[in-house]
Scaffold this active site. Structure first.
Site, PDB file in Angstrom:
ATOM      1  N   ASN A 115      -8.608  10.318  10.177  1.00  0.00           N
ATOM      2  CA  ASN A 115      -7.778  10.971   8.942  1.00  0.00           C
ATOM      3  C   ASN A 115      -8.483  12.144   8.179  1.00  0.00           C
ATOM      4  O   ASN A 115      -7.793  13.155   7.747  1.00  0.00           O
ATOM      5  CB  ASN A 115      -7.088  10.032   7.975  1.00  0.00           C
ATOM      6  CG  ASN A 115      -5.882   9.278   8.307  1.00  0.00           C
ATOM      7  OD1 ASN A 115      -5.093  10.046   8.858  1.00  0.00           O
ATOM      8  ND2 ASN A 115      -5.842   7.781   8.229  1.00  0.00           N
ATOM      9  N   SER A 166      -6.388   3.447   5.591  1.00  0.00           N
ATOM     10  CA  SER A 166      -6.372   4.582   6.267  1.00  0.00           C
ATOM     11  C   SER A 166      -7.609   5.490   6.032  1.00  0.00           C
ATOM     12  O   SER A 166      -8.171   6.528   6.529  1.00  0.00           O
ATOM     13  CB  SER A 166      -5.122   5.486   6.206  1.00  0.00           C
ATOM     14  OG  SER A 166      -4.120   4.790   6.497  1.00  0.00           O
ATOM     15  N   GLU A 203      -9.866   1.965  14.792  1.00  0.00           N
ATOM     16  CA  GLU A 203     -11.222   2.650  14.313  1.00  0.00           C
ATOM     17  C   GLU A 203     -11.702   1.548  13.672  1.00  0.00           C
ATOM     18  O   GLU A 203     -11.291   0.898  12.545  1.00  0.00           O
ATOM     19  CB  GLU A 203     -10.755   3.694  13.380  1.00  0.00           C
ATOM     20  CG  GLU A 203     -11.665   4.935  13.074  1.00  0.00           C
ATOM     21  CD  GLU A 203     -11.146   6.017  12.500  1.00  0.00           C
ATOM     22  OE1 GLU A 203     -10.207   5.864  11.582  1.00  0.00           O
ATOM     23  OE2 GLU A 203     -11.652   7.128  12.419  1.00  0.00           O
ATOM     24  N   HIS A 214      -8.961  -0.100  11.364  1.00  0.00           N
ATOM     25  CA  HIS A 214      -7.855   0.907  11.445  1.00  0.00           C
ATOM     26  C   HIS A 214      -7.148   0.962  12.684  1.00  0.00           C
ATOM     27  O   HIS A 214      -7.350   1.733  13.436  1.00  0.00           O
ATOM     28  CB  HIS A 214      -8.524   2.029  11.018  1.00  0.00           C
ATOM     29  CG  HIS A 214      -7.382   3.104  10.582  1.00  0.00           C
ATOM     30  ND1 HIS A 214      -7.753   4.610  10.560  1.00  0.00           N
ATOM     31  CD2 HIS A 214      -6.244   3.218  10.025  1.00  0.00           C
ATOM     32  CE1 HIS A 214      -6.801   5.232  10.299  1.00  0.00           C
ATOM     33  NE2 HIS A 214      -5.801   4.492   9.759  1.00  0.00           N
TER      34      HIS A 214
HETATM   35  P1  NAI Z   1       4.143  -0.137   3.974  1.00  0.00           P
HETATM   36  O1  NAI Z   1       4.750   0.584   2.503  1.00  0.00           O
HETATM   37  O2  NAI Z   1       5.194  -0.052   4.850  1.00  0.00           O
HETATM   38  O3  NAI Z   1       3.661  -1.502   3.618  1.00  0.00           O
HETATM   39  C1  NAI Z   1       2.771  -2.008   2.529  1.00  0.00           C
HETATM   40  C2  NAI Z   1       3.297  -3.391   2.470  1.00  0.00           C
HETATM   41  O4  NAI Z   1       2.337  -4.101   1.371  1.00  0.00           O
HETATM   42  C3  NAI Z   1       4.735  -3.578   1.599  1.00  0.00           C
HETATM   43  O5  NAI Z   1       5.310  -4.552   2.526  1.00  0.00           O
HETATM   44  C4  NAI Z   1       4.410  -4.066   0.220  1.00  0.00           C
HETATM   45  O6  NAI Z   1       5.245  -5.069  -0.329  1.00  0.00           O
HETATM   46  C5  NAI Z   1       3.056  -4.844   0.499  1.00  0.00           C
HETATM   47  N1  NAI Z   1       2.345  -5.142  -0.516  1.00  0.00           N
HETATM   48  C6  NAI Z   1       1.836  -4.339  -1.486  1.00  0.00           C
HETATM   49  N2  NAI Z   1       1.124  -4.922  -2.649  1.00  0.00           N
HETATM   50  C7  NAI Z   1       0.758  -6.309  -1.861  1.00  0.00           C
HETATM   51  C8  NAI Z   1      -0.059  -7.260  -2.447  1.00  0.00           C
HETATM   52  N3  NAI Z   1      -0.758  -6.959  -3.632  1.00  0.00           N
HETATM   53  N4  NAI Z   1      -0.135  -8.419  -1.775  1.00  0.00           N
HETATM   54  C9  NAI Z   1       0.769  -8.385  -0.411  1.00  0.00           C
HETATM   55  N5  NAI Z   1       1.369  -7.369  -0.243  1.00  0.00           N
HETATM   56  C10 NAI Z   1       1.475  -6.389  -0.638  1.00  0.00           C
HETATM   57  O7  NAI Z   1       2.769   0.785   4.327  1.00  0.00           O
HETATM   58  P2  NAI Z   1       2.265   0.887   5.732  1.00  0.00           P
HETATM   59  O8  NAI Z   1       2.644   2.069   6.153  1.00  0.00           O
HETATM   60  O9  NAI Z   1       2.363  -0.411   6.560  1.00  0.00           O
HETATM   61  O10 NAI Z   1       0.699   0.727   5.311  1.00  0.00           O
HETATM   62  C11 NAI Z   1      -0.102  -0.257   5.146  1.00  0.00           C
HETATM   63  C12 NAI Z   1      -1.718   0.063   5.149  1.00  0.00           C
HETATM   64  O11 NAI Z   1      -1.815   0.519   6.299  1.00  0.00           O
HETATM   65  C13 NAI Z   1      -2.089   1.134   4.200  1.00  0.00           C
HETATM   66  O12 NAI Z   1      -3.322   0.782   3.716  1.00  0.00           O
HETATM   67  C14 NAI Z   1      -1.983   2.443   5.056  1.00  0.00           C
HETATM   68  O13 NAI Z   1      -2.893   3.417   4.802  1.00  0.00           O
HETATM   69  C15 NAI Z   1      -2.556   1.817   6.354  1.00  0.00           C
HETATM   70  N6  NAI Z   1      -1.954   2.597   7.548  1.00  0.00           N
HETATM   71  C16 NAI Z   1      -0.843   3.090   7.472  1.00  0.00           C
HETATM   72  C17 NAI Z   1      -0.656   3.832   8.545  1.00  0.00           C
HETATM   73  C18 NAI Z   1       0.841   4.497   8.772  1.00  0.00           C
HETATM   74  O14 NAI Z   1       1.063   5.225   9.759  1.00  0.00           O
HETATM   75  N7  NAI Z   1       1.740   4.195   7.941  1.00  0.00           N
HETATM   76  C19 NAI Z   1      -1.453   3.948   9.833  1.00  0.00           C
HETATM   77  C20 NAI Z   1      -2.825   3.267   9.687  1.00  0.00           C
HETATM   78  C21 NAI Z   1      -2.973   2.628   8.575  1.00  0.00           C
END
Ligand code: NAI
Length: 284
Positions: free
Chosen positions: A190, A119, A152, A140
Site C-alpha cells: 500500500n 493494510s 504480505e 496481509h
Molecule cells: P469491511 O468493512 O468489509 O469489514 C470489516 C468487518 O469488521 C465488518 O463486518 C465489521 O462489522 C467488523 N468489525 C468492526 N469492528 C469489529 C470488532 N470490534 N469486532 C469484530 N468485528 C468488527 O472491511 P474489509 O475490507 O474486510 O477490511 C478489513 C481489514 O482488512 C481492514 O484492516 C483492511 O484494511 C484490511 N484489508 C482490506 C483490503 C480490501 O481490499 N478491502 C485488502 C487487504 C486488507
C-alpha cells in the site's frame, strides 16, 4: 499444518474471503463479527461463490459441502479456545484494532498466534498492549482473497522468528505465496499502490479527465487489470482513506495527504462497492 484451528475476527469482505480460502484448504475455521448479520452475509456469500464453482465444474457438490462444514459461526472470539492462529480482519482503525488485540491476548494463551490483516497500521503498535506481543504478526491478504496469491507477512518489532515461520507456512498451506516485509507505514503493497489511487482521485477532483478516462488510461496504457478508481471502489473508500492517513502521519510528508474528494465521499457514506455507490454505481 494439519488440523489447524483458525479463528477469523471480522466477517466483512476480507474476513469472509480468508475463512473461505482456509476452509477450502482444509483448515477448521471459526468466524465472528461484532455485527452478527455480517457473519450471515459472509456465509451466504461463500455459499453462492462455491455454488458457482460447482456449476462451472471447479468443485464437486461434496467438496462444497465439506468446505462449508468446516466454517463455524461464533458470537465472539471468546466463544472458542485452543486456536492455533487467529486472523483479525476488522475495520482499519488503530484504536479499535488495539482494543481487540488486547482482548484476544487476554483470552488466548501463548500457543495462539495473533495475526492482523491490516493494510497499513503498525503491527508493533497493534501488539504493544497484548499479553504476548512476540506472538503478534501481520498477515496481509489481497482482495479478493480466494483469487489473489500474495500474502504480505509483516514482522513487528518484537515478533519471534518462529512465529514468522509458522505464519509463512500457514499462508502456503492456504495456497498463497507469502512475502516477508518489515513494519513500515503501508508496508510495501500500500505504500506503492495507495498513493497512485489517491493521485487518480486528485486528477478526477481537478477535472483532468472523467472517471472512465482515468481508469482507461491506466488499464490500456499501463496494462493494469482494473483502473485505479474502480479498484478504490473495490477496496472500499473508507479503507483507502484510513491507509492514506496512516501514510501521511507515519512519514510526515505532504505527498501522502488524502485527496479532499476521497474524504468528502467517505463523509457522505459513499464507500464504493460495499455501500452500492463510490466513483461508480453498483446494484446491491
Ligand atoms: P469491511 O468493512 O468489509 O469489514 C470489516 C468487518 O469488521 C465488518 O463486518 C465489521 O462489522 C467488523 N468489525 C468492526 N469492528 C469489529 C470488532 N470490534 N469486532 C469484530 N468485528 C468488527 O472491511 P474489509 O475490507 O474486510 O477490511 C478489513 C481489514 O482488512 C481492514 O484492516 C483492511 O484494511 C484490511 N484489508 C482490506 C483490503 C480490501 O481490499 N478491502 C485488502 C487487504 C486488507
Amino acid at each position: 499444518m494439519e488440523n489447524q484451528r483458525l479463528l477469523v475476527v471480522g466477517a466483512g469482505q476480507m474476513g469472509a474471503g480468508i475463512a473461505q480460502t482456509a476452509a477450502t484448504q482444509g483448515f477448521e475455521v471459526w468466524l465472528t463479527d461484532n455485527a452478527p448479520e455480517q457473519v450471515q452475509k459472509a456465509l451466504s456469500g461463500m455459499q453462492a461463490r462455491l455454488s458457482r464453482a460447482v456449476e462451472t465444474g471447479k468443485l464437486t457438490a461434496d467438496q462444497q459441502r465439506d468446505i462449508l462444514s468446516r466454517i463455524h459461526a461464533v458470537p465472539t472470539a471468546q466463544s472458542v479456545s485452543s486456536i492455533d492462529l487467529c486472523i483479525e480482519a476488522i475495520v482499519e482503525a488503530e484504536a479499535v484494532k488495539v482494543g481487540v488485540f488486547r482482548e484476544l491476548g487476554e483470552h488466548f494463551g501463548p500457543d495462539t498466534i495473533l495475526a492482523s490483516n491490516t493494510s497499513s497500521i503498525s503491527i508493533s503498535r497493534i501488539a504493544r498492549d497484548t499479553r504476548y506481543p512476540e506472538r503478534v504478526i501481520g498477515m496481509h491478504f489481497m482482495n479478493p482473497v480466494p483469487v489473489m496469491r500474495l500474502v504480505e507477512v509483516v514482522e513487528g518489532a518484537l515478533t519471534k522468528s518462529e512465529v514468522t515461520q509458522h505464519v509463512m507456512a500457514a499462508a502456503e498451506a492456504m495456497g498463497k505465496v507469502p512475502v516477508l516485509v518489515q513494519d513500515y507505514p503501508g508496508f510495501v503493497s500500500n505504500r506503492i499502490l495507495m498513493p497512485m489511487i489517491n493521485e487518480a482521485i486528485f486528477a478526477l477532483q481537478e477535472g483532468v479527465a472523467s472517471r472512465e478516462a482515468i481508469d482507461t488510461v491506466m488499464k490500456l496504457g499501463m496494462n493494469h487489470p482494473m483502473g485505479p478508481l474502480t479498484l478504490a471502489d473495490f477496496i472500499g473508500l473508507d479503507t483507502c482513506l484510513s491507509i492514506m492517513e496512516v501514510l501521511y502521519q507515519g512519514f510526515s510528508d505532504s505527498k501522502y495527504r488524502p485527496a479532499p474528494l476521497l474524504r468528502k465521499m467517505v463523509d457522505a457514506g459513499l464507500l464504493g462497492r460495499k455501500s452500492g455507490q463510490g466513483f461508480y454505481h453498483y446494484d446491491k
